[in-house]
Design a protein around this motif. Structure first.
Motif, PDB file in Angstrom:
ATOM      1  N   GLY A 170       4.014 -10.143 -18.499  1.00  0.00           N
ATOM      2  CA  GLY A 170       3.520 -11.085 -19.504  1.00  0.00           C
ATOM      3  C   GLY A 170       2.329 -11.905 -19.070  1.00  0.00           C
ATOM      4  O   GLY A 170       2.274 -13.106 -19.316  1.00  0.00           O
ATOM      5  N   SER A 171       1.359 -11.263 -18.433  1.00  0.00           N
ATOM      6  CA  SER A 171       0.197 -11.994 -17.927  1.00  0.00           C
ATOM      7  C   SER A 171      -1.098 -11.305 -18.342  1.00  0.00           C
ATOM      8  O   SER A 171      -1.197 -10.074 -18.281  1.00  0.00           O
ATOM      9  N   PRO A 172      -2.115 -12.089 -18.727  1.00  0.00           N
ATOM     10  CA  PRO A 172      -3.428 -11.488 -19.002  1.00  0.00           C
ATOM     11  C   PRO A 172      -4.086 -10.935 -17.749  1.00  0.00           C
ATOM     12  O   PRO A 172      -5.093 -10.232 -17.847  1.00  0.00           O
ATOM     13  N   ALA A 173      -3.497 -11.226 -16.600  1.00  0.00           N
ATOM     14  CA  ALA A 173      -4.046 -10.734 -15.332  1.00  0.00           C
ATOM     15  C   ALA A 173      -3.494  -9.369 -14.965  1.00  0.00           C
ATOM     16  O   ALA A 173      -3.743  -8.880 -13.863  1.00  0.00           O
ATOM     17  N   LEU A 174      -2.766  -8.727 -15.871  1.00  0.00           N
ATOM     18  CA  LEU A 174      -2.280  -7.367 -15.635  1.00  0.00           C
ATOM     19  C   LEU A 174      -2.675  -6.497 -16.815  1.00  0.00           C
ATOM     20  O   LEU A 174      -2.270  -6.741 -17.953  1.00  0.00           O
ATOM     21  N   ARG A 175      -3.494  -5.467 -16.532  1.00  0.00           N
ATOM     22  CA  ARG A 175      -3.878  -4.476 -17.533  1.00  0.00           C
ATOM     23  C   ARG A 175      -3.666  -3.090 -16.913  1.00  0.00           C
ATOM     24  O   ARG A 175      -3.174  -2.966 -15.801  1.00  0.00           O
ATOM     25  N   LEU A 176      -4.082  -2.062 -17.645  1.00  0.00           N
ATOM     26  CA  LEU A 176      -3.885  -0.703 -17.184  1.00  0.00           C
ATOM     27  C   LEU A 176      -5.196  -0.031 -16.791  1.00  0.00           C
ATOM     28  O   LEU A 176      -6.235  -0.235 -17.425  1.00  0.00           O
ATOM     29  N   LEU A 177      -5.100   0.776 -15.745  1.00  0.00           N
ATOM     30  CA  LEU A 177      -6.152   1.697 -15.343  1.00  0.00           C
ATOM     31  C   LEU A 177      -5.644   3.100 -15.675  1.00  0.00           C
ATOM     32  O   LEU A 177      -4.580   3.491 -15.214  1.00  0.00           O
ATOM     33  N   PHE A 178      -6.410   3.833 -16.473  1.00  0.00           N
ATOM     34  CA  PHE A 178      -5.991   5.181 -16.850  1.00  0.00           C
ATOM     35  C   PHE A 178      -6.842   6.208 -16.120  1.00  0.00           C
ATOM     36  O   PHE A 178      -8.065   6.197 -16.215  1.00  0.00           O
ATOM     37  N   ASP A 179      -6.180   7.089 -15.374  1.00  0.00           N
ATOM     38  CA  ASP A 179      -6.847   8.187 -14.682  1.00  0.00           C
ATOM     39  C   ASP A 179      -6.586   9.472 -15.457  1.00  0.00           C
ATOM     40  O   ASP A 179      -5.440   9.878 -15.641  1.00  0.00           O
ATOM     41  N   LEU A 198      -3.241   3.201 -24.887  1.00  0.00           N
ATOM     42  CA  LEU A 198      -4.679   2.977 -25.052  1.00  0.00           C
ATOM     43  C   LEU A 198      -5.090   1.525 -25.276  1.00  0.00           C
ATOM     44  O   LEU A 198      -6.068   1.059 -24.676  1.00  0.00           O
ATOM     45  N   PRO A 199      -4.388   0.740 -26.104  1.00  0.00           N
ATOM     46  CA  PRO A 199      -4.836  -0.641 -26.318  1.00  0.00           C
ATOM     47  C   PRO A 199      -4.828  -1.507 -25.065  1.00  0.00           C
ATOM     48  O   PRO A 199      -5.475  -2.571 -25.045  1.00  0.00           O
ATOM     49  N   HIS A 200      -4.117  -1.076 -24.031  1.00  0.00           N
ATOM     50  CA  HIS A 200      -3.974  -1.890 -22.820  1.00  0.00           C
ATOM     51  C   HIS A 200      -4.872  -1.410 -21.677  1.00  0.00           C
ATOM     52  O   HIS A 200      -4.829  -1.978 -20.584  1.00  0.00           O
ATOM     53  N   VAL A 201      -5.670  -0.368 -21.919  1.00  0.00           N
ATOM     54  CA  VAL A 201      -6.509   0.214 -20.864  1.00  0.00           C
ATOM     55  C   VAL A 201      -7.803  -0.585 -20.715  1.00  0.00           C
ATOM     56  O   VAL A 201      -8.544  -0.776 -21.674  1.00  0.00           O
ATOM     57  N   ALA A 202      -8.047  -1.055 -19.491  1.00  0.00           N
ATOM     58  CA  ALA A 202      -9.241  -1.845 -19.211  1.00  0.00           C
ATOM     59  C   ALA A 202     -10.206  -1.158 -18.246  1.00  0.00           C
ATOM     60  O   ALA A 202     -11.292  -1.668 -18.004  1.00  0.00           O
ATOM     61  N   HIS A 203      -9.803  -0.004 -17.692  1.00  0.00           N
ATOM     62  CA  HIS A 203     -10.640   0.697 -16.723  1.00  0.00           C
ATOM     63  C   HIS A 203     -10.185   2.148 -16.700  1.00  0.00           C
ATOM     64  O   HIS A 203      -8.999   2.435 -16.911  1.00  0.00           O
ATOM     65  N   VAL A 204     -11.111   3.074 -16.455  1.00  0.00           N
ATOM     66  CA  VAL A 204     -10.788   4.495 -16.493  1.00  0.00           C
ATOM     67  C   VAL A 204     -11.343   5.192 -15.265  1.00  0.00           C
ATOM     68  O   VAL A 204     -12.518   5.000 -14.910  1.00  0.00           O
ATOM     69  N   HIS A 205     -10.502   5.993 -14.612  1.00  0.00           N
ATOM     70  CA  HIS A 205     -10.951   6.925 -13.585  1.00  0.00           C
ATOM     71  C   HIS A 205     -11.038   8.319 -14.204  1.00  0.00           C
ATOM     72  O   HIS A 205     -10.172   8.696 -14.996  1.00  0.00           O
ATOM     73  N   VAL A 206     -12.063   9.051 -13.831  1.00  0.00           N
ATOM     74  CA  VAL A 206     -12.239  10.400 -14.373  1.00  0.00           C
ATOM     75  C   VAL A 206     -12.130  11.436 -13.263  1.00  0.00           C
ATOM     76  O   VAL A 206     -12.891  11.406 -12.294  1.00  0.00           O
ATOM     77  N   LYS A 207     -11.161  12.313 -13.419  1.00  0.00           N
ATOM     78  CA  LYS A 207     -11.046  13.526 -12.615  1.00  0.00           C
ATOM     79  C   LYS A 207     -10.450  14.595 -13.495  1.00  0.00           C
ATOM     80  O   LYS A 207      -9.898  14.309 -14.571  1.00  0.00           O
ATOM     81  N   ASP A 208     -10.553  15.847 -13.077  1.00  0.00           N
ATOM     82  CA  ASP A 208      -9.957  16.956 -13.812  1.00  0.00           C
ATOM     83  C   ASP A 208      -9.279  17.875 -12.810  1.00  0.00           C
ATOM     84  O   ASP A 208      -9.640  17.900 -11.623  1.00  0.00           O
ATOM     85  N   ALA A 209      -8.287  18.624 -13.267  1.00  0.00           N
ATOM     86  CA  ALA A 209      -7.471  19.403 -12.339  1.00  0.00           C
ATOM     87  C   ALA A 209      -6.786  20.556 -13.048  1.00  0.00           C
ATOM     88  O   ALA A 209      -6.680  20.585 -14.283  1.00  0.00           O
ATOM     89  N   VAL A 210      -6.321  21.502 -12.243  1.00  0.00           N
ATOM     90  CA  VAL A 210      -5.501  22.612 -12.723  1.00  0.00           C
ATOM     91  C   VAL A 210      -4.287  22.730 -11.808  1.00  0.00           C
ATOM     92  O   VAL A 210      -4.355  22.443 -10.616  1.00  0.00           O
TER      93      VAL A 210
END
Length: 295
Positions: A170-179, A198-210
């Protein structure tokens, strides 16, 4: 950070994916004409473990290069720090990174949510939420935001747990990073998960994999099975205005003890060029779907 137009993204990358040394990290970003960096290690040393002189050298080099620091990727709660271990290491790391963030002009710190060891789910959840609540309280007092990544730990691979973590802390100091690429490695569908959080994502890492019979293989963005292009489309449609931070894992994989080597920078640059192409394709496709005269 200034907002970006709908369906446009600001691009950066985790520097040590390109080179062990900071000079090489900066050089790779310059080749891509990117004006920001995400910092994790320099010369193989985690940011929080740099001595004052080493950190000052990093700060000065980044300033001289004219780079914005968008995030510090910490080890708090990561795959090497089970919830049954000492909390002291995480509190101490947060204290150091708090000072570093102030000096570098950034407010984001990447965290995870602790492997559980032999604990049952209820005890594991309670301990994780309790710890991250304390971390978030400290972060909020310092004006920082902790970004929980969909990777290792109690809430790393389950959207319901992520949402519960956010709700109970319950803190504005916690959001999500989506990789985008972690779903392949951890056995879930990234596109489905992104749709939930999605509404909680503030940063995104991009990688791809198989997925292969011998484990996970990493590819250029858009050439694997992670659904990177679909994730970008979803982010654009939602009006995401944060950073896309390249973490291709083509040459550097910290959880496997693999660090950047001779051709790492070239692989990083190729991945960055491919990411830029995907972003352009996503932007064009979105504009076409809206039709002429539609902003």
């Amino acid at each position: 950070m200034k907002p970006h137009p709908h369906n446009a993204f600001a691009l950066t990358g985790i520097g040590d994916e390109a080179d062990v040394g900071l000079a090489g990290q900066i050089s790779a970003l310059r080749r891509l004409d990117w004006r920001a960096i995400e910092l994790r290690t320099v010369d193989g040393v985690a940011m929080a473990d740099l001595d004052p002189r080493g950190f000052e050298a990093v700060r000065d080099a980044v300033r001289e290069a004219g780079l914005e620091v968008v995030c510090l990727a910490s080890r708090i709660g990561n795959w090497a720090r089970p919830i049954t271990g000492s909390f002291h290491h995480d509190l101490a790391e947060l204290d150091v990174l708090t000072a570093q963030c102030a000096a570098l002009g950034t407010r984001f710190i990447r965290i995870m949510s602790y492997p559980g060891g032999e604990l049952d789910e209820q005890d594991w959840a309670y301990r994780v939420i309790t710890r991250i609540r304390r971390l978030a309280e400290r972060a909020e007092q310092a004006g920082l935001v902790l970004l929980h990544e969909n990777c290792s730990g109690w809430a790393g691979t389950d959207a319901d747990r992520m949402l519960r973590l956010l709700d109970e802390v319950g803190s504005p100091a916690l959001r999500l990073l989506f990789d985008t690429g972690n779903g392949v490695a951890h056995g879930y569908d990234a596109v489905t998960m992104l749709g939930r959080v999605l509404p909680h994502v503030a940063h995104v890492h991009v990688k791809d994999a198989v997925a292969t019979p011998n484990g996970v293989g990493y590819t250029l963005p858009g050439e694997g099975h992670a659904g990177v292009a679909e994730c970008l489309r979803m982010l654009g449609d939602a009006g995401y205005t944060g950073w896309l931070s390249l973490e291709p894992h083509l040459a550097t994989r910290p959880h496997e003890g693999l660090r950047a080597h001779g051709d790492s920078a070239e692989l990083f640059v190729r991945a960055g060029q491919r990411l830029r192409q995907l972003v352009q394709q996503t932007t064009t496709s979105a504009a076409q779907s809206r039709g002429p005269g539609v902003a």
